[in-house]
Design a protein around this motif. Structure first.
Motif, PDB file in Angstrom:
ATOM      1  N   ALA A 171       0.829  -1.207   0.000  1.00 39.73           N
ATOM      2  CA  ALA A 171       0.000   0.000   0.000  1.00 39.73           C
ATOM      3  C   ALA A 171       0.858   1.249   0.000  1.00 39.73           C
ATOM      4  CB  ALA A 171      -0.925  -0.014   1.209  1.00 39.73           C
ATOM      5  N   LEU A 172       1.963   1.232   0.737  1.00 36.58           N
ATOM      6  CA  LEU A 172       2.836   2.405   0.741  1.00 36.58           C
ATOM      7  C   LEU A 172       3.473   2.599  -0.635  1.00 36.58           C
ATOM      8  CD1 LEU A 172       4.023   4.719   2.405  1.00 36.58           C
ATOM      9  CD2 LEU A 172       5.931   3.199   3.004  1.00 36.58           C
ATOM     10  N   ALA A 173       3.867   1.512  -1.280  1.00 32.29           N
ATOM     11  CA  ALA A 173       4.454   1.619  -2.618  1.00 32.29           C
ATOM     12  C   ALA A 173       3.459   2.188  -3.625  1.00 32.29           C
ATOM     13  CB  ALA A 173       4.948   0.245  -3.078  1.00 32.29           C
ATOM     14  N   ASP A 174       2.171   1.919  -3.413  1.00 31.75           N
ATOM     15  CA  ASP A 174       1.118   2.374  -4.332  1.00 31.75           C
ATOM     16  C   ASP A 174       0.358   3.581  -3.800  1.00 31.75           C
ATOM     17  OD1 ASP A 174       1.756   0.300  -6.013  1.00 31.75           O
ATOM     18  OD2 ASP A 174      -0.001  -0.928  -5.548  1.00 31.75           O
ATOM     19  N   VAL A 175       0.911   4.279  -2.808  1.00 31.60           N
ATOM     20  CA  VAL A 175       0.109   5.279  -2.096  1.00 31.60           C
ATOM     21  C   VAL A 175      -0.395   6.393  -3.010  1.00 31.60           C
ATOM     22  CG1 VAL A 175       2.070   6.707  -1.325  1.00 31.60           C
ATOM     23  CG2 VAL A 175      -0.048   6.628   0.023  1.00 31.60           C
ATOM     24  N   ALA A 176       0.386   6.802  -3.986  1.00 31.71           N
ATOM     25  CA  ALA A 176      -0.068   7.857  -4.896  1.00 31.71           C
ATOM     26  C   ALA A 176      -1.254   7.379  -5.727  1.00 31.71           C
ATOM     27  CB  ALA A 176       1.076   8.310  -5.793  1.00 31.71           C
ATOM     28  N   ALA A 177      -1.192   6.135  -6.205  1.00 28.35           N
ATOM     29  CA  ALA A 177      -2.293   5.594  -6.996  1.00 28.35           C
ATOM     30  C   ALA A 177      -3.542   5.399  -6.145  1.00 28.35           C
ATOM     31  CB  ALA A 177      -1.875   4.271  -7.627  1.00 28.35           C
ATOM     32  N   ILE A 178      -3.359   5.000  -4.886  1.00 32.52           N
ATOM     33  CA  ILE A 178      -4.511   4.844  -3.994  1.00 32.52           C
ATOM     34  C   ILE A 178      -5.154   6.204  -3.719  1.00 32.52           C
ATOM     35  CG2 ILE A 178      -5.253   4.141  -1.691  1.00 32.52           C
ATOM     36  CD1 ILE A 178      -3.014   2.015  -1.771  1.00 32.52           C
ATOM     37  N   ALA A 179      -4.327   7.203  -3.450  1.00 35.63           N
ATOM     38  CA  ALA A 179      -4.854   8.549  -3.201  1.00 35.63           C
ATOM     39  C   ALA A 179      -5.561   9.108  -4.427  1.00 35.63           C
ATOM     40  CB  ALA A 179      -3.727   9.484  -2.767  1.00 35.63           C
ATOM     41  N   ALA A 180      -5.120   8.718  -5.600  1.00 31.51           N
ATOM     42  CA  ALA A 180      -5.718   9.218  -6.843  1.00 31.51           C
ATOM     43  C   ALA A 180      -7.034   8.533  -7.176  1.00 31.51           C
ATOM     44  CB  ALA A 180      -4.740   9.025  -8.002  1.00 31.51           C
ATOM     45  N   HIS A 181      -7.330   7.410  -6.529  1.00 30.18           N
ATOM     46  CA  HIS A 181      -8.556   6.676  -6.858  1.00 30.18           C
ATOM     47  C   HIS A 181      -9.770   7.567  -6.584  1.00 30.18           C
ATOM     48  CE1 HIS A 181     -11.708   3.652  -6.828  1.00 30.18           C
ATOM     49  NE2 HIS A 181     -10.855   2.789  -7.352  1.00 30.18           N
ATOM     50  N   PRO A 182     -10.685   7.680  -7.516  1.00 28.26           N
ATOM     51  CA  PRO A 182     -11.803   8.623  -7.362  1.00 28.26           C
ATOM     52  C   PRO A 182     -12.759   8.294  -6.227  1.00 28.26           C
ATOM     53  CG  PRO A 182     -12.101   7.236  -9.305  1.00 28.26           C
ATOM     54  CD  PRO A 182     -10.711   7.003  -8.829  1.00 28.26           C
ATOM     55  N   ARG A 183     -12.750   7.061  -5.736  1.00 27.17           N
ATOM     56  CA  ARG A 183     -13.661   6.690  -4.638  1.00 27.17           C
ATOM     57  C   ARG A 183     -13.062   6.951  -3.266  1.00 27.17           C
ATOM     58  NH1 ARG A 183     -17.334   5.423  -3.327  1.00 27.17           N
ATOM     59  NH2 ARG A 183     -18.138   3.313  -3.421  1.00 27.17           N
ATOM     60  N   ILE A 184     -11.784   7.301  -3.222  1.00 29.19           N
ATOM     61  CA  ILE A 184     -11.112   7.500  -1.944  1.00 29.19           C
ATOM     62  C   ILE A 184     -11.287   8.946  -1.470  1.00 29.19           C
ATOM     63  CG2 ILE A 184      -8.838   7.670  -0.829  1.00 29.19           C
ATOM     64  CD1 ILE A 184      -9.773   4.836  -0.959  1.00 29.19           C
ATOM     65  N   GLU A 185     -11.665   9.094  -0.190  1.00 26.88           N
ATOM     66  CA  GLU A 185     -11.819  10.410   0.424  1.00 26.88           C
ATOM     67  C   GLU A 185     -10.678  10.723   1.382  1.00 26.88           C
ATOM     68  OE1 GLU A 185     -15.588  12.681   2.360  1.00 26.88           O
ATOM     69  OE2 GLU A 185     -15.010  10.835   3.395  1.00 26.88           O
ATOM     70  N   SER A 186     -10.121   9.687   2.038  1.00 26.68           N
ATOM     71  CA  SER A 186      -9.104   9.888   3.068  1.00 26.68           C
ATOM     72  C   SER A 186      -8.215   8.658   3.155  1.00 26.68           C
ATOM     73  CB  SER A 186      -9.779  10.144   4.423  1.00 26.68           C
ATOM     74  OG  SER A 186      -8.841  10.213   5.475  1.00 26.68           O
ATOM     75  N   LEU A 187      -6.939   8.885   3.478  1.00 26.85           N
ATOM     76  CA  LEU A 187      -5.998   7.799   3.758  1.00 26.85           C
ATOM     77  C   LEU A 187      -5.491   7.944   5.186  1.00 26.85           C
ATOM     78  CD1 LEU A 187      -3.772   7.552   0.548  1.00 26.85           C
ATOM     79  CD2 LEU A 187      -5.817   6.236   1.136  1.00 26.85           C
ATOM     80  N   SER A 188      -5.402   6.824   5.871  1.00 28.21           N
ATOM     81  CA  SER A 188      -4.947   6.809   7.257  1.00 28.21           C
ATOM     82  C   SER A 188      -3.725   5.908   7.375  1.00 28.21           C
ATOM     83  CB  SER A 188      -6.070   6.294   8.159  1.00 28.21           C
ATOM     84  OG  SER A 188      -5.689   6.300   9.513  1.00 28.21           O
ATOM     85  N   PHE A 189      -2.789   6.306   8.233  1.00 32.00           N
ATOM     86  CA  PHE A 189      -1.578   5.514   8.438  1.00 32.00           C
ATOM     87  C   PHE A 189      -1.824   4.507   9.543  1.00 32.00           C
ATOM     88  CE2 PHE A 189       2.867   5.370  10.393  1.00 32.00           C
ATOM     89  CZ  PHE A 189       3.302   4.391   9.524  1.00 32.00           C
ATOM     90  N   GLY A 190      -1.541   3.219   9.267  1.00 30.31           N
ATOM     91  CA  GLY A 190      -1.662   2.158  10.262  1.00 30.31           C
ATOM     92  C   GLY A 190      -0.305   1.858  10.873  1.00 30.31           C
ATOM     93  N   LEU A 191       0.034   2.560  11.929  1.00 36.10           N
ATOM     94  CA  LEU A 191       1.375   2.505  12.504  1.00 36.10           C
ATOM     95  C   LEU A 191       1.763   1.107  12.962  1.00 36.10           C
ATOM     96  CD1 LEU A 191       3.934   3.865  13.726  1.00 36.10           C
ATOM     97  CD2 LEU A 191       2.571   4.281  15.789  1.00 36.10           C
ATOM     98  N   MET A 192       0.917   0.478  13.764  1.00 34.19           N
ATOM     99  CA  MET A 192       1.331  -0.772  14.400  1.00 34.19           C
ATOM    100  C   MET A 192       1.517  -1.899  13.395  1.00 34.19           C
ATOM    101  SD  MET A 192      -0.786  -0.527  17.991  1.00 34.19           S
ATOM    102  CE  MET A 192      -2.200   0.342  17.314  1.00 34.19           C
ATOM    103  N   ASP A 193       0.599  -2.019  12.451  1.00 30.70           N
ATOM    104  CA  ASP A 193       0.750  -3.068  11.442  1.00 30.70           C
ATOM    105  C   ASP A 193       1.920  -2.771  10.503  1.00 30.70           C
ATOM    106  OD1 ASP A 193      -1.440  -5.226  11.551  1.00 30.70           O
ATOM    107  OD2 ASP A 193      -2.538  -3.374  11.917  1.00 30.70           O
ATOM    108  N   PHE A 194       2.168  -1.479  10.241  1.00 28.06           N
ATOM    109  CA  PHE A 194       3.304  -1.112   9.399  1.00 28.06           C
ATOM    110  C   PHE A 194       4.620  -1.514  10.065  1.00 28.06           C
ATOM    111  CE2 PHE A 194       6.568   1.993   8.088  1.00 28.06           C
ATOM    112  CZ  PHE A 194       6.561   1.768   6.721  1.00 28.06           C
ATOM    113  N   VAL A 195       4.748  -1.241  11.364  1.00 26.46           N
ATOM    114  CA  VAL A 195       5.960  -1.629  12.090  1.00 26.46           C
ATOM    115  C   VAL A 195       6.071  -3.151  12.127  1.00 26.46           C
ATOM    116  CG1 VAL A 195       7.097  -1.609  14.346  1.00 26.46           C
ATOM    117  CG2 VAL A 195       6.105   0.499  13.427  1.00 26.46           C
TER     118      VAL A 195
END
Length: 235
Positions: free
Chosen positions: A132-156
């Motif tokens: 998801a981090l590698a694709d974050v720009a494409a995810i943010a660009a998706h027309p259905r997306i309103e907000s992105l949230s960082f999942g700290l614990m699972d990322f670590v």
């Protein structure tokens, strides 16, 4: 989009009801996310979804600012839970998509949501995997997306011990280079596509000074305009 700056998570029935009561008392100054991922008992995901659907249509949902965190798209019960939530007589304010493995998961989940008739519901996504981090720009660009949230614990956790536990506390999550880089990339992608970046949780529940500094730093240093809460005292 204009969203409340606080997104409060709760998953256990008693806490979900208390969260809705607090929102009714304070007004729609924070969102409530009813959690069908971490909140549901293993094997009881669909039953938990029925409880969430009942809360959505109940008088406790006074302002319509209640969202739902679904199961990950790869979960065997994703479509079952989605069908229950989508059939609720009152739609959630948004659906949160956790643990996307990349933009393909977001696209597939959005398509499934559209197919069950929830195409008007806003979508939020948690960025908490390498994909998801590698694709974050494409995810943010998706027309259905309103907000992105960082999942700290699972990322670590995805780094399998390479990032120390100290990188998850209120100070370390702002200083560890890999964690800070992830936060910056998410915020930059959101602002580039006019979406809302939502900061990760702070687990110091009893340290008011620690979780008081976190949103200030997230906003001033990293450009975040929304933050998740996991305890009523943090709201």
């Amino acid at each position: 989009p204009a969203l409340p700056v606080c997104d409060h998570y709760s998953g256990v029935e008693s806490r979900m009801r208390k969260s809705l009561a607090l929102q009714a008392e304070l007004g729609p100054v924070f969102d409530v996310t009813l959690d069908n991922e971490d909140g549901a008992p293993v094997g009881g995901e669909v039953e938990h979804a029925h409880l969430i659907a009942a809360l959505l249509v109940s008088p406790a949902n006074r302002f319509g600012r209640v969202g739902v965190r679904l199961l990950p798209f790869a979960h065997a019960r994703f479509h079952d839970v989605l069908a229950v939530v989508a059939r609720a007589a009152r739609a959630p304010a948004y659906l949160m998509l956790p643990k996307a493995r990349g933009v393909d998961d977001v696209r597939a989940a959005a398509q499934a949501i559209d197919l069950v008739g929830a195409g008007a519901v806003q979508l939020h996504a948690l960025v908490e995997t390498h994909g998801a981090l590698a694709d974050v720009a494409a995810i943010a660009a998706h027309p259905r997306i309103e907000s992105l949230s960082f999942g700290l614990m699972d990322f670590v956790s995805a780094h399998r011990g390479a990032i120390p536990r100290s990188a998850m506390d209120a100070e370390g999550q702002f200083s560890h280079p890999l964690v800070r880089r992830a936060k910056l990339e998410i915020a930059a992608a959101c602002h580039a596509h006019a979406k809302v970046p939502s900061h990760s949780v702070v687990t110091e529940l009893q340290d008011a000074a620690a979780f008081g500094r976190a949103p200030q730093r997230a906003a001033a240093e990293l450009g975040y305009t929304r933050m998740r809460s996991i305890h009523p005292a943090q709201i």
